[in-house]
Design a protein around this motif. Sequence first.
Motif, PDB file in Angstrom:
ATOM      1  N   ALA A 142       0.830  -1.211   0.000  1.00 56.96           N
ATOM      2  CA  ALA A 142       0.000   0.000   0.000  1.00 56.96           C
ATOM      3  C   ALA A 142       0.865   1.262   0.000  1.00 56.96           C
ATOM      4  O   ALA A 142       0.564   2.233  -0.703  1.00 56.96           O
ATOM      5  CB  ALA A 142      -0.953   0.006   1.186  1.00 56.96           C
ATOM      6  N   ALA A 143       1.955   1.246   0.764  1.00 51.84           N
ATOM      7  CA  ALA A 143       2.861   2.405   0.788  1.00 51.84           C
ATOM      8  C   ALA A 143       3.497   2.605  -0.577  1.00 51.84           C
ATOM      9  O   ALA A 143       3.581   3.729  -1.080  1.00 51.84           O
ATOM     10  CB  ALA A 143       3.926   2.220   1.861  1.00 51.84           C
ATOM     11  N   GLU A 190       2.311   1.732  -3.516  1.00 56.17           N
ATOM     12  CA  GLU A 190       1.313   2.231  -4.469  1.00 56.17           C
ATOM     13  C   GLU A 190       0.998   3.700  -4.248  1.00 56.17           C
ATOM     14  O   GLU A 190       0.881   4.464  -5.215  1.00 56.17           O
ATOM     15  CB  GLU A 190       0.044   1.382  -4.378  1.00 56.17           C
ATOM     16  N   ARG A 191       0.873   4.141  -2.992  1.00 53.09           N
ATOM     17  CA  ARG A 191       0.572   5.550  -2.717  1.00 53.09           C
ATOM     18  C   ARG A 191       1.722   6.459  -3.123  1.00 53.09           C
ATOM     19  O   ARG A 191       1.512   7.515  -3.712  1.00 53.09           O
ATOM     20  CB  ARG A 191       0.248   5.759  -1.224  1.00 53.09           C
ATOM     21  N   VAL A 192       2.947   6.055  -2.810  1.00 54.33           N
ATOM     22  CA  VAL A 192       4.115   6.863  -3.181  1.00 54.33           C
ATOM     23  C   VAL A 192       4.226   6.943  -4.702  1.00 54.33           C
ATOM     24  O   VAL A 192       4.424   8.025  -5.262  1.00 54.33           O
ATOM     25  CB  VAL A 192       5.404   6.297  -2.543  1.00 54.33           C
ATOM     26  N   GLU A 216       1.935   6.701  -6.947  1.00 53.68           N
ATOM     27  CA  GLU A 216       0.861   7.570  -7.454  1.00 53.68           C
ATOM     28  C   GLU A 216       1.185   9.048  -7.226  1.00 53.68           C
ATOM     29  O   GLU A 216       1.042   9.863  -8.138  1.00 53.68           O
ATOM     30  CB  GLU A 216      -0.446   7.209  -6.748  1.00 53.68           C
ATOM     31  N   LEU A 217       1.656   9.391  -6.041  1.00 52.65           N
ATOM     32  CA  LEU A 217       1.920  10.793  -5.717  1.00 52.65           C
ATOM     33  C   LEU A 217       3.076  11.394  -6.506  1.00 52.65           C
ATOM     34  O   LEU A 217       3.047  12.575  -6.836  1.00 52.65           O
ATOM     35  CB  LEU A 217       2.160  10.958  -4.217  1.00 52.65           C
ATOM     36  N   PHE A 228       7.575  12.665   2.006  1.00 52.41           N
ATOM     37  CA  PHE A 228       6.915  11.540   2.646  1.00 52.41           C
ATOM     38  C   PHE A 228       7.456  11.412   4.062  1.00 52.41           C
ATOM     39  O   PHE A 228       8.667  11.357   4.255  1.00 52.41           O
ATOM     40  CB  PHE A 228       7.155  10.253   1.859  1.00 52.41           C
ATOM     41  N   LEU A 250       2.415  12.783   2.269  1.00 51.47           N
ATOM     42  CA  LEU A 250       1.885  11.507   2.740  1.00 51.47           C
ATOM     43  C   LEU A 250       2.487  11.228   4.114  1.00 51.47           C
ATOM     44  O   LEU A 250       3.700  11.251   4.276  1.00 51.47           O
ATOM     45  CB  LEU A 250       2.253  10.372   1.769  1.00 51.47           C
ATOM     46  N   ILE A 269       2.837   8.412   6.937  1.00 53.32           N
ATOM     47  CA  ILE A 269       2.732   6.969   7.137  1.00 53.32           C
ATOM     48  C   ILE A 269       3.088   6.642   8.587  1.00 53.32           C
ATOM     49  O   ILE A 269       4.128   7.070   9.085  1.00 53.32           O
ATOM     50  CB  ILE A 269       3.682   6.205   6.190  1.00 53.32           C
ATOM     51  N   ASP A 297      -2.202   9.359   7.039  1.00 55.95           N
ATOM     52  CA  ASP A 297      -2.804   8.997   5.748  1.00 55.95           C
ATOM     53  C   ASP A 297      -2.803   7.490   5.504  1.00 55.95           C
ATOM     54  O   ASP A 297      -3.677   6.963   4.823  1.00 55.95           O
ATOM     55  CB  ASP A 297      -2.036   9.671   4.598  1.00 55.95           C
ATOM     56  N   LEU A 298      -1.797   6.798   6.030  1.00 55.93           N
ATOM     57  CA  LEU A 298      -1.641   5.372   5.757  1.00 55.93           C
ATOM     58  C   LEU A 298      -0.947   4.718   6.941  1.00 55.93           C
ATOM     59  O   LEU A 298       0.027   5.258   7.464  1.00 55.93           O
ATOM     60  CB  LEU A 298      -0.793   5.180   4.496  1.00 55.93           C
TER      61      LEU A 298
END
Length: 173
Positions: A10-11, A13-15, A17-18, A30, A112, A114, A145-146
């Motif tokens: 998940a981390a 994928e979010r990174v 994307e950003l 981050f 983000l 985390i 956020d995560l």
Amino acid sequence: MKLAPYSYKAAYERVAELIGYPVERSTRIFAIEGLPSAGKSSLASWLAWQFGMPAVHLDLFLIPGDIGKIAWRESQITEAIKGRVESKRSPFIVEGVFSFAVLERLGLAPDLKILVENLNNISDDPLVDMTRARCQDPQFLKSVDLTVRWSDPMSTAEEAKLAFQTSLESWRP
């Protein structure tokens, strides 16, 4: 995604994307926070390796002092972090206990946040009590956020399956 604990997915994928990976490399901050020995440095180092971006490890700037108190070499942290922001270079990671607060003190808002939780975290580090209260505070948790939760790398059947599949993919011609 290279071999890693399943909970890192998940981390990753979010990174990705950003920052617009792999096409772009937009400047993003981050922040990774959690209890001592939770796995913050491991996650930060792994993400830095995946995306070819630097990580600022706040532990390197700690000033040894009284038990239950925490202090950093603030001028050096400011230089390391603000210099990177002002240069508009690649994205980067700031990790360590109280990393969200350090960035806030510098007037920076991470893109983000985390939180790393290690379900097997058994530590006699004196910072644990001080940071546990913070990491369990409802206001603090709302700002996250995560959350990356893990016990041990490859500890579940799902993680083992992912590791096996990943290793097979790396051997394919």
